[in-house]
Write a protein that holds these residues in place. Structure first.
Motif, mmCIF file in Angstrom:
data_model
loop_
_atom_site.group_PDB
_atom_site.id
_atom_site.type_symbol
_atom_site.label_atom_id
_atom_site.label_comp_id
_atom_site.label_asym_id
_atom_site.label_seq_id
_atom_site.Cartn_x
_atom_site.Cartn_y
_atom_site.Cartn_z
ATOM 1 N N SER A 47 0.836 -1.185 0.000
ATOM 2 C CA SER A 47 0.000 0.000 0.000
ATOM 3 C C SER A 47 0.875 1.241 0.000
ATOM 4 O O SER A 47 1.906 1.286 0.657
ATOM 5 C CB SER A 47 -0.880 0.017 1.246
ATOM 6 O OG SER A 47 -1.348 1.309 1.486
ATOM 7 N N SER A 90 -1.838 4.899 -9.397
ATOM 8 C CA SER A 90 -3.300 4.859 -9.405
ATOM 9 C C SER A 90 -3.850 5.039 -7.994
ATOM 10 O O SER A 90 -4.787 5.799 -7.764
ATOM 11 C CB SER A 90 -3.769 3.537 -10.001
ATOM 12 O OG SER A 90 -5.138 3.363 -9.766
ATOM 13 N N GLU A 91 -3.221 4.348 -7.042
ATOM 14 C CA GLU A 91 -3.707 4.457 -5.666
ATOM 15 C C GLU A 91 -3.476 5.861 -5.121
ATOM 16 O O GLU A 91 -4.320 6.422 -4.429
ATOM 17 C CB GLU A 91 -3.000 3.423 -4.793
ATOM 18 C CG GLU A 91 -3.644 3.268 -3.423
ATOM 19 C CD GLU A 91 -2.829 2.396 -2.485
ATOM 20 O OE1 GLU A 91 -1.867 1.768 -2.945
ATOM 21 O OE2 GLU A 91 -3.177 2.355 -1.292
ATOM 22 N N GLY A 126 -6.986 7.042 -6.012
ATOM 23 C CA GLY A 126 -7.529 6.397 -4.830
ATOM 24 C C GLY A 126 -7.994 4.974 -5.074
ATOM 25 O O GLY A 126 -8.355 4.285 -4.137
ATOM 26 N N THR A 127 -7.987 4.518 -6.335
ATOM 27 C CA THR A 127 -8.400 3.134 -6.580
ATOM 28 C C THR A 127 -7.174 2.269 -6.792
ATOM 29 O O THR A 127 -6.217 2.655 -7.456
ATOM 30 C CB THR A 127 -9.282 3.008 -7.832
ATOM 31 O OG1 THR A 127 -8.632 3.704 -8.897
ATOM 32 C CG2 THR A 127 -10.650 3.581 -7.603
ATOM 33 N N LYS A 128 -7.260 1.078 -6.211
ATOM 34 C CA LYS A 128 -6.166 0.135 -6.392
ATOM 35 C C LYS A 128 -6.396 -0.642 -7.676
ATOM 36 O O LYS A 128 -7.525 -1.022 -7.972
ATOM 37 C CB LYS A 128 -6.139 -0.838 -5.222
ATOM 38 C CG LYS A 128 -5.517 -0.269 -3.969
ATOM 39 C CD LYS A 128 -5.286 -1.402 -2.981
ATOM 40 C CE LYS A 128 -4.272 -0.992 -1.924
ATOM 41 N NZ LYS A 128 -3.722 -2.143 -1.228
ATOM 42 N N ARG A 136 -9.280 -3.856 -8.610
ATOM 43 C CA ARG A 136 -8.021 -4.555 -8.341
ATOM 44 C C ARG A 136 -8.139 -6.068 -8.433
ATOM 45 O O ARG A 136 -7.140 -6.766 -8.461
ATOM 46 C CB ARG A 136 -7.495 -4.172 -6.963
ATOM 47 C CG ARG A 136 -8.444 -4.558 -5.847
ATOM 48 C CD ARG A 136 -7.867 -4.216 -4.510
ATOM 49 N NE ARG A 136 -6.590 -4.887 -4.305
ATOM 50 C CZ ARG A 136 -6.045 -5.105 -3.130
ATOM 51 N NH1 ARG A 136 -6.655 -4.681 -2.048
ATOM 52 N NH2 ARG A 136 -4.890 -5.713 -3.001
#
Lengths: 696, 181
Positions: free
Chosen positions: A328, A403-404, A408-410, B109
């Motif tokens: 993360s 992207s994260e 905010g999206t994984k 994901r």
């Protein structure tokens, strides 16, 4: 006692490293050889110092000092001693000490060499490695200290900090009475208790750290303004050994994954794998392109850039695997290690490139490129492909993080992306591997290349046709096997041509001729052996990637599962505890048949480790040159032991990957072996001198 | 198991039917069976096999462990997700419907690659652009390098061309080879 001692020694070596760097730089500035000598001695001192710290850490690990939080994390009473020692690099803090220790060792080996005419490099090599060493020791001393301990208060309770975690410090904090000693450690992750994992990290780190040395020489050359290729000649063997170790690290990692991770594969395009693969890519490009500079005096900027990139990717790879950023982006922000690494990579990259730009005009090429089919042109193409693969890998690793961070999206970037994007590039590399060795330095034409290549090309085409009619219609596979055959035949033809010329000229028998030919030019023929090994590895990769078969099913005793030509019959299953080792074993017994013929028994099993509460799936493997039958025990009915679930893979040709790896090691050691025959060196120097005259 | 037991008990009852009725019953049964077999492609009564589950799970990524395909992930959570896939397959859901369900519940994901939409196109476009850019740069550099050759191809440089002992050695071998012919 030992913890305090170890930490103090680490702190001392941190300051000694800083001193050696500063003294070396000042020594140059003040032109004081005494100061430089002092820097050199300080550098030499770092190795025994870090060795002492490492010995303290190993002592704590082996003697079960669980009050030390690192020891608590990576060992437990039930682990055998050799695993307690190797747990040294099983956790973050310890592995950073390991890194520093290797770097101190390698730098010492370099500073101890006879310097003679290259003495001007010495202080700068000390400076560069001292900066790197200071960074790693700084991380260990200030952020990831392996010697911190748990503490207890007067009531015997473990001392907790403000954030609810136990307080960890080397020296006694206020309110503490004595170190708190947990009854047992958590134990090393069982996945890491495998011989492959014992060897894999040190190999990788050996490779990582040895690439620091060529980088240090490159920087020294830039700083001192020596525009020749002396730095490349001095570090050629370093680069080869570094590349060998890095490659071995990758191969051992793959073998470990194949034997332990239980997904029937050796490489999953995981970011951790790619972290080690990226410096390998630039390193490989570097090994090829330095030859252009040595032989033709071209591409001086590019080689500098490649070694800078390799160094930064080494640090970046350590950062990726060590900072937690991959799980993360936020984990990265929580640990101080991440920002430190990022800062170091950015600063060193900016500094190196700035230095390169400053020296840009002095690194002009000595001659010009003559033909797009010359060896140097094809090497450049090879570099383009390696860098292309690097771009694909880097982008694949970075995108999920970006992207994260920004949206905010994984997202997941998995094998389909990498396979699609790198496939054509790898195919291009195979093609070049067949063609480039036959093109001449300086000048080649379509005619000369065609004359040299048409026979092997035609033979490879015939082999492909046979494969088409006899085995497979898969286009990718056929293209892949064609390229592999082309590489193998062309390279073998090179050996044959050289050896048969010697046979007739020197009246030697074939084997004597072959060995003398190869020994006379270790680099060239070692390189060819490596090429052959790569082609063999490609056979294995094509086999498993394109033709892998799998099935899964639950069967009762006496029933069987079938896959391809194999039949797997489940016989029995037993489960028992090994109290001493803290492991529960569940072992199944299966009979395997090929086309109805009994081959033997296999024992797929699951080991459950009580201390870390983790499973490890050990496959049963039946390996032949044609394929691997690979059986995993997935699940079983605990009460009746009647049914068990198996997952079965048939991995065609995969063993060529491992055979290729062995040949690879041989080829590289052959190429890097010290040359006793200095006959070729003066010739080259003379020719180069003539070159210069012709140009000047 | 229980179902099977009940069916075997019923069997003797049908035996008592007259032959004509027996045939009629058998025909109806056969028709019904045929109907169910045809239906079973969509709504199976038998549970989907592990291979069918894995074929879909292979392309999904475990939402909790990083970068592990769902078909090989050993955790309990993933086992349950695989059972979920089995259940959805039994309900007659297609692969795409199952994937959509996972994306809706756990985010993009779980897919092996980001969905090809919106800002994600950037992800797919950057590597080829960079590589093609690199190739273009390399070829324009080649052309720039080759130009002076035409202008000043003096013999001195030609001689400098074959510059290493390596090639010297190869040349000697070549000569030797020619002699043999």
């Amino acid at each position: 006692m030992v913890a305090e001692f170890g930490f103090s020694i680490l702190a001392v070596s941190f300051f000694v490293a800083i001193y050696s760097g500063i003294a070396a730089a000042f020594g140059v500035k003040k032109q004081s050889s005494a100061l430089i000598e002092s820097a050199r001695r300080a550098q030499l001192l770092t190795f025994p110092l870090i060795s002492l710290a490492a010995a303290s850490l190993i002592y704590l690990l082996v003697k079960n000092h669980f009050e030390v939080s690192f020891v608590y994390q990576v060992t437990s009473k039930s682990m055998p001693t050799y695993l307690k020692v190797t747990a040294w690099w099983g956790g973050q803090a310890g592995s950073l000490v390991f890194w520093s220790w290797l770097l101190a060792a390698f730098t010492s080996a370099v500073t101890l060499r006879k310097w003679n005419r290259d003495i001007e490099f010495l202080p700068w090599i000390i400076v560069i490695s001292a900066i790197t060493l200071t960074f790693f020791l700084g991380l260990v001393v200030f952020f990831e200290n392996p010697f911190t301990r748990f503490w207890q208060d007067a009531s015997g309770q473990i001392l907790m900090g403000m954030n609810g975690d136990p307080i960890k410090s080397v020296f006694m904090p206020s309110g503490a009475l004595a170190p708190f000693i947990p009854a047992d450690g958590r134990g090393l992750n069982p996945l890491l208790r495998h011989p492959g994992m014992v060897i894999h990290p040190p190999m990788l780190y050996l490779g990582f750290v040895s690439f620091v040395i060529p980088y240090a020489f490159a920087m020294a050359a830039l700083i001192t303004g020596r525009a020749d290729d002396r730095w490349i000649r001095l570090t050629r063997r370093w680069a080869l050994w570094a590349w060998l170790f890095l490659s071995l690290g990758l191969v051992f990692g793959g073998r470990w994954a194949y034997d332990v991770l239980g997904w029937g594969g050796y490489w999953g395009w995981d970011p951790v794998e790619i972290a080690a693969f990226m410096p390998w890519l630039t390193g490989t490009a570097f090994l090829h392109s330095v030859m252009i500079q040595e032989k033709r005096g071209l591409l001086k900027h590019w080689n500098m850039l490649l070694i800078i990139l390799t160094y930064e990717l080494v640090i970046f790879g350590t950062f990726l695997t060590r900072s937690g950023v991959l799980s993360s982006v936020h984990a990265f922000a929580n640990s101080p290690i991440g920002p430190m690494f990022m800062g170091f990579v950015s600063l060193s990259l900016i500094a190196s490139v700035a230095l390169l730009i400053k020296r840009w005009p002095e690194l002009k090429s000595e001659v010009e490129m003559k033909s797009m089919l010359s060896r140097e042109a094809l090497f450049l193409l090879n570099n383009l492909l390696f860098i292309g693969i690097l771009v694909v890998c880097f982008w694949g690793v970075i995108s999920p993080l970006a992207s994260e961070l920004f949206t905010g999206t994984k997202i997941t970037v998995g094998p389909p992306y990498y396979e699609r994007a790198t496939g054509p590039l790898f195919a291009g590399l195979l093609f070049l591997m067949a063609v480039a060795p036959l093109s001449a330095w300086g000048h080649s034409t379509v005619q000369t290349l065609g004359r040299a290549l048409w026979k092997t090309f035609a033979a490879a085409a015939v082999i492909t046709l046979i494969l088409f009619f006899a085995y497979t219609h898969n286009g990718y596979a056929l293209l892949g096997f064609f390229l592999v055959a082309f590489v193998l035949l062309t390279t073998l033809q090179e050996f044959w041509r050289g050896a048969s010329a010697r046979m007739s000229a020197q009246k030697e028998n074939f084997f004597v001729a072959l060995s003398r030919l190869a020994k006379r030019n270790r680099r060239r023929y070692g390189g060819y052996i490596v090429h052959i090994s790569m082609a063999l590895m490609a056979i294995g990769i094509l086999g498993i990637e394109i033709f892998q078969m799998e099935t899964q099913g639950t069967v009762a005793a006496g029933q069987s599962l079938e896959l391809g030509e194999y039949r797997v019959e489940y016989r029995e299953l037993a489960s028992w505890d090994d109290i001493g080792a803290g492991v529960n074993y569940t072992r199944s017994v299966v009979d395997i048949y090929e086309n109805g013929i009994y081959l033997g028994k296999l024992y797929p099993r699951i080991d459950y480790y009580y201390d870390s509460q983790q499973n490890m799936t050990i496959p049963g493997q039946h390996a032949t040159l044609r394929d691997d039958l690979y059986i995993l025990l997935v699940d079983w009915q605990p009460v009746s032991a009647q049914g068990a679930t198996f997952k079965i893979y048939v991995n065609p040709l995969v063993n060529w990957l491992w055979i290729g790896s062995l040949l690879f090691i041989f080829g590289l050691v052959f190429a890097a072996w010290p040359d006793r025959d200095p006959a070729e060196a003066p010739v080259r120097r003379k020719v180069r001198a003539e070159n210069k005259q012709a140009i000047g | 198991m229980k179902d099977r037991g009940r069916r075997t008990k019923k069997a003797p009852a049908s035996c008592r039917l007259p032959i004509a009725q027996y045939f009629a019953f058998a025909l109806v049964l056969a028709a019904l069976t045929g109907f169910f077999v045809a239906q079973s492609a969509r709504a199976q009564e038998t549970t989907p096999s592990d291979d069918e589950v894995n074929a879909i799970a292979k392309h999904l990524y475990c939402p909790v462990c990083e970068n592990t395909p769902l078909d090989v992930c050993p955790t309990e959570a993933c086992r349950q997700w695989r059972e979920l896939i089995r259940q959805m397959l039994a309900e007659g859901k297609s692969e795409q419907e199952i994937k959509d369900y996972f994306v809706a519940n756990y985010g993009a994901r779980v897919l092996a690659e980001p969905p090809r939409a919106g800002v994600n196109w950037l992800f797919y476009l950057v590597p080829p652009i960079l590589i093609l850019g690199g190739a273009f740069a390399l070829f324009s550099a080649f052309r720039a390098w080759m130009k002076p050759k035409v202008a000043e191809s003096d013999s001195g440089r030609e001689a400098a061309g074959a510059s290493s002992s390596d090639d010297e050695y190869v040349r000697r071998i070549e000569e030797e080879l020619k002699k043999r012919k």
